[in-house]
Design a protein around this motif. Sequence first.
Motif: not given
Length: 182
Positions: A133-136, A139, A164-165, A167-170
């Motif tokens: 689940g880590l957006a960074d 990316n 996906s990333a 969408g997590s705010g990255d």
Amino acid sequence: MAPAAAQELSTVPCEKQMTLAEVGDVDAQLEVGLAFETGRGAIRDDAEAARWFRKAALQGNVEAQYHLARLVSRGARGLKQDLPTAVKLYADAAAKGQAQAMNALGQIHQTGEGAPVDIAIAAGWYRKAADAGLADAANSLGMLHLEGKGVPRDLNAAFRLFESAAGSGDPWALNNLGGMYE
């Protein structure tokens, strides 16, 4: 009579956290380390932060182990940089499921700062962190797919990872996703 609600440790004053940390409370040791690392509630002191992270890490706190690895990887006033130790700490934390440590190992293998450059290994660590689940990490893996480095060039996979990333705010993923529409 209802039981008393437990106070969130991060909201406890630093002096009380210090008292708990000194008697061995592992969660308090992590919080005290964070206070010294960030200067929130204590005077910023990376060497003192490392000391508290180490105490918590020795008791099995994986978050503390990750933070200790970060400090050791860059070094600081009163704290010698030690990349081999940092890599070992990251690897142990990653093996215990700490996603940021997985991502850090991806960066280490991608840049060669602390281990030989091996983009395929970097991609594997980014994948594990992204799956956690880590957006960074999603990316970073998306960039590898976009460029075909360490993984086959796959624009669809890159798009899905950026999406996906983002969408997590990255913000970088959002930028990269926008670039795919150009």
